[in-house]
Each structure stands twice: as structure tokens, then as C-alpha cells.
Write a protein that holds these residues in place. Structure first.
Motif, PDB file in Angstrom:
ATOM      1  N   MET A 237       0.772  -1.073  -0.253  1.00  9.40           N
ATOM      2  CA  MET A 237       0.159   0.031   0.282  1.00  9.40           C
ATOM      3  C   MET A 237       0.695   1.736   0.153  1.00  9.40           C
ATOM      4  SD  MET A 237      -2.905   0.737   2.526  1.00  9.40           S
ATOM      5  CE  MET A 237      -4.264   2.082   1.330  1.00  9.40           C
ATOM      6  N   SER A 238       0.141   2.378  -0.785  1.00  4.30           N
ATOM      7  CA  SER A 238       1.215   3.672  -0.241  1.00  4.30           C
ATOM      8  C   SER A 238       1.408   4.204   1.347  1.00  4.30           C
ATOM      9  CB  SER A 238       0.654   4.314  -2.065  1.00  4.30           C
ATOM     10  OG  SER A 238       1.026   5.465  -1.789  1.00  4.30           O
ATOM     11  N   ALA A 239       2.203   5.170   0.696  1.00  2.67           N
ATOM     12  CA  ALA A 239       2.231   5.946   1.896  1.00  2.67           C
ATOM     13  C   ALA A 239       1.505   7.244   2.034  1.00  2.67           C
ATOM     14  CB  ALA A 239       3.921   6.077   2.343  1.00  2.67           C
ATOM     15  N   ILE A 240       1.174   7.351   0.258  1.00  3.84           N
ATOM     16  CA  ILE A 240       0.371   8.624   0.131  1.00  3.84           C
ATOM     17  C   ILE A 240      -0.826   8.371  -0.316  1.00  3.84           C
ATOM     18  CG2 ILE A 240       1.045  10.040  -1.938  1.00  3.84           C
ATOM     19  CD1 ILE A 240       3.480  10.398  -0.066  1.00  3.84           C
ATOM     20  N   THR A 241      -1.672   9.884  -0.115  1.00  3.37           N
ATOM     21  CA  THR A 241      -3.440   9.323  -0.044  1.00  3.37           C
ATOM     22  C   THR A 241      -3.392  11.386  -0.466  1.00  3.37           C
ATOM     23  OG1 THR A 241      -3.731   8.436   1.801  1.00  3.37           O
ATOM     24  CG2 THR A 241      -5.403   9.858   1.293  1.00  3.37           C
ATOM     25  N   ILE A 242      -3.969  11.380  -1.637  1.00  2.00           N
ATOM     26  CA  ILE A 242      -4.336  12.454  -2.146  1.00  2.00           C
ATOM     27  C   ILE A 242      -5.950  13.075  -2.339  1.00  2.00           C
ATOM     28  CG2 ILE A 242      -4.541  13.528  -4.445  1.00  2.00           C
ATOM     29  CD1 ILE A 242      -1.649  13.645  -3.695  1.00  2.00           C
ATOM     30  N   VAL A 243      -5.762  13.625  -1.967  1.00  2.00           N
ATOM     31  CA  VAL A 243      -7.150  14.585  -0.967  1.00  2.00           C
ATOM     32  C   VAL A 243      -7.730  15.388  -2.664  1.00  2.00           C
ATOM     33  CG1 VAL A 243      -6.706  13.457   0.955  1.00  2.00           C
ATOM     34  CG2 VAL A 243      -7.018  15.905   0.210  1.00  2.00           C
ATOM     35  N   ARG A 244      -9.215  15.177  -2.196  1.00  2.00           N
ATOM     36  CA  ARG A 244      -9.785  16.305  -3.218  1.00  2.00           C
ATOM     37  C   ARG A 244      -9.505  17.695  -2.752  1.00  2.00           C
ATOM     38  NH1 ARG A 244     -15.951  13.520  -3.989  1.00  2.00           N
ATOM     39  NH2 ARG A 244     -16.154  16.109  -5.205  1.00  2.00           N
TER      40      ARG A 244
ATOM     41  N   THR B 258      -1.656  22.479  -2.220  1.00  2.00           N
ATOM     42  CA  THR B 258      -2.818  23.120  -1.373  1.00  2.00           C
ATOM     43  C   THR B 258      -3.188  24.447  -1.835  1.00  2.00           C
ATOM     44  OG1 THR B 258      -1.063  23.564   0.622  1.00  2.00           O
ATOM     45  CG2 THR B 258      -2.553  20.965   0.346  1.00  2.00           C
ATOM     46  N   ALA B 259      -2.114  25.197  -2.709  1.00  2.00           N
ATOM     47  CA  ALA B 259      -2.465  26.568  -2.654  1.00  2.00           C
ATOM     48  C   ALA B 259      -2.611  26.631  -3.857  1.00  2.00           C
ATOM     49  CB  ALA B 259      -0.473  27.533  -3.002  1.00  2.00           C
ATOM     50  N   VAL B 260      -2.943  26.126  -4.530  1.00  2.00           N
ATOM     51  CA  VAL B 260      -2.754  25.500  -6.022  1.00  2.00           C
ATOM     52  C   VAL B 260      -4.473  25.380  -6.282  1.00  2.00           C
ATOM     53  CG1 VAL B 260      -3.269  24.907  -8.716  1.00  2.00           C
ATOM     54  CG2 VAL B 260      -1.048  24.985  -6.953  1.00  2.00           C
ATOM     55  N   PRO B 261      -5.826  26.273  -6.307  1.00  2.00           N
ATOM     56  CA  PRO B 261      -6.884  26.295  -6.521  1.00  2.00           C
ATOM     57  C   PRO B 261      -7.923  25.054  -7.397  1.00  2.00           C
ATOM     58  CG  PRO B 261      -6.528  29.063  -5.830  1.00  2.00           C
ATOM     59  CD  PRO B 261      -5.330  27.932  -6.443  1.00  2.00           C
ATOM     60  N   GLY B 262      -8.640  23.761  -6.590  1.00  2.00           N
ATOM     61  CA  GLY B 262      -8.803  23.461  -7.444  1.00  2.00           C
ATOM     62  C   GLY B 262      -8.151  22.141  -7.617  1.00  2.00           C
ATOM     63  N   LEU B 263      -6.613  22.210  -7.105  1.00  2.00           N
ATOM     64  CA  LEU B 263      -5.863  20.874  -7.187  1.00  2.00           C
ATOM     65  C   LEU B 263      -5.318  20.063  -6.202  1.00  2.00           C
ATOM     66  CD1 LEU B 263      -3.318  19.828  -9.497  1.00  2.00           C
ATOM     67  CD2 LEU B 263      -1.926  21.506  -7.883  1.00  2.00           C
ATOM     68  N   ALA B 264      -6.185  18.716  -6.640  1.00  2.00           N
ATOM     69  CA  ALA B 264      -5.461  17.602  -5.755  1.00  2.00           C
ATOM     70  C   ALA B 264      -4.757  18.101  -4.692  1.00  2.00           C
ATOM     71  CB  ALA B 264      -6.551  16.397  -6.029  1.00  2.00           C
TER      72      ALA B 264
ATOM     73  N   LYS C 220      -0.443  13.140  -9.922  1.00  2.00           N
ATOM     74  CA  LYS C 220      -0.559  12.656  -8.215  1.00  2.00           C
ATOM     75  C   LYS C 220      -1.384  11.433  -7.890  1.00  2.00           C
ATOM     76  CE  LYS C 220      -0.608  16.889  -6.879  1.00  2.00           C
ATOM     77  NZ  LYS C 220      -0.848  17.942  -6.070  1.00  2.00           N
ATOM     78  N   ARG C 221      -2.401  11.794  -9.061  1.00  2.00           N
ATOM     79  CA  ARG C 221      -3.330  11.251  -8.602  1.00  2.00           C
ATOM     80  C   ARG C 221      -2.975   9.540  -8.770  1.00  2.00           C
ATOM     81  NH1 ARG C 221      -6.665  15.286  -9.233  1.00  2.00           N
ATOM     82  NH2 ARG C 221      -6.878  14.388 -11.538  1.00  2.00           N
ATOM     83  N   ARG C 222      -2.316   8.923  -9.846  1.00  2.00           N
ATOM     84  CA  ARG C 222      -1.710   7.888 -10.519  1.00  2.00           C
ATOM     85  C   ARG C 222      -0.927   7.692  -9.753  1.00  2.00           C
ATOM     86  NH1 ARG C 222      -3.478   7.932 -16.878  1.00  2.00           N
ATOM     87  NH2 ARG C 222      -4.603   8.767 -16.580  1.00  2.00           N
ATOM     88  N   ALA C 223       0.081   8.459  -9.183  1.00  2.00           N
ATOM     89  CA  ALA C 223       1.418   8.432  -8.842  1.00  2.00           C
ATOM     90  C   ALA C 223       1.498   7.840  -7.107  1.00  2.00           C
ATOM     91  CB  ALA C 223       2.408   9.258  -8.460  1.00  2.00           C
TER      92      ALA C 223
END
Length: 191
Positions: free
Chosen positions: A1-8, A41-47, A147-150
Motif C-alpha cells: 500500500m502507498s504511503a501517499i494519500t491524495i485528497v480532493r 494546497t496553494a493551487v485552487p482546485g488542485l488535489a 499525482k493521483r496516479r503516482a
């Protein structure tokens, strides 16, 4: 399992930064010349990972250790000294990529606080990369998809994820330099 979690994307990230930036300013005082919200997190709309990346800029390399000591005294955790990766086409001198990294006190909002020296290549990189993504939402969306795929890959640490992202970020950054030259972009006063 990946150590990375990308959120909305979270519309409250900007307000969370503002609150944390005030804390950082209060701790560092005149040691720091600017504090900027950087990273996804500083880019509006970016996961993104739900971790605020913040850059605190100091005037000289000698100020880095002073800033780290002030933060440690306020219960922030210092990471070992490190360098950002050198970017093809930018200065390769190691001093251009020196930084310190500290993380938030235990039980506080996750923060990676990057301490960098004003005018160095790595300090400018973080700000130009951010402004380019804000000005190019399709590029930001493509970066978000990468990033989501990675994040689905089996990383054992966030360092492995960062190492994979570095050349992708450079592929975004190099045209950002051309965009900056064409538009007259400069480092603006911190927000």
C-alpha cells in the motif's frame, strides 16, 4: 500500500495557511522576510496531500539555523539539513538548493515548513511553480492527475513519491521560466 494519500481540493486550505502563517510570523519575527503558501494546497482546485507546504524566506543562510532554533523552541520538529534537487538549466551550485525543513508540533495541523534563502534558485522555484500552475489550470489539472496516479504506486515513504515527482515538476517549471520571461513575472510581495 502507498504511503501517499491524495485528497480532493479543500476550500479551507487558504484559511488554514493564513492561521499557520500568523503562528510562523509570531515565532520567527524579523528572522523571516516572507511566509508563502506553496505546493499543491496553494493551487485552487488542485488535489493534494492534506499537508500544507509553507515557505519561510530568510535573508541569509546563517539565518536558517536561527529560524530552526526558534521553531524548535516552539515545539516544531527539525529535520536534518537537506538540499532541494538541482533543476536542469538552473544554477547547479549546491548553495542555490540549501534548505531546512521543519514540521508542525505534535497534534497540530500537518505542515511542511520549508526554510529557504531569499533570491536562491529553490526559493524562486517554489513561487514561480505555484504562480504558473495558478495561471494555467489545464497544466494544474494534468499535474493533479499525475499525482493521483503516482499515489497508487507502492511507495514506502513520501521521499520516494517526491523523487518521482521532481522531474515532472521540472517539466512544468521549465516552461514556467519561459512564461515568466515573456510576461515579466517577478517574485511579488508575500500574500
Amino acid at each position: 500500500m502507498s504511503a501517499i494519500t491524495i485528497v480532493r481540493p479543500d476550500a479551507s486550505w487558504a484559511a488554514q495557511f493564513d492561521k499557520t502563517a500568523r503562528v510562523v510570523h509570531d515565532i520567527l519575527g524579523d528572522t523571516v522576510v516572507r511566509v508563502d503558501h506553496i505546493g499543491s494546497t496553494a493551487v485552487p482546485g488542485l488535489a493534494a496531500k492534506d499537508v500544507l507546504d509553507i515557505q519561510a524566506t530568510v535573508v541569509a543562510e546563517s539565518d536558517l539555523e536561527d529560524a530552526v532554533q526558534l521553531l524548535v523552541a516552539a515545539d516544531w520538529e527539525a529535520r536534518p539539513p537537506r538540499r532541494d534537487h538541482p533543476v536542469p538549466g538552473l544554477p547547479q551550485d549546491e548553495f542555490q538548493w540549501v534548505k531546512r525543513l521543519v514540521i508542525e508540533p505534535m497534534y497540530r495541523r500537518r505542515v511542511n515548513l520549508h526554510l529557504r534563502v531569499a533570491g536562491r534558485a529553490n526559493q524562486r522555484y517554489a513561487l514561480l511553480f505555484l504562480d504558473y500552475l495558478r495561471a494555467h489550470p489545464d497544466t494544474a489539472a494534468a499535474y493533479g492527475e499525475f499525482k493521483r496516479r503516482a499515489a497508487t504506486l507502492p511507495f514506502e515513504s513520501t521521499d520516494e513519491y517526491a523523487d518521482l515527482k521532481d522531474p515532472v515538476c521540472d517539466l512544468i517549471y521549465l516552461p514556467a521560466e519561459e512564461w515568466a520571461a515573456r510576461t515579466g513575472w517577478t517574485v511579488q510581495a508575500s500574500s
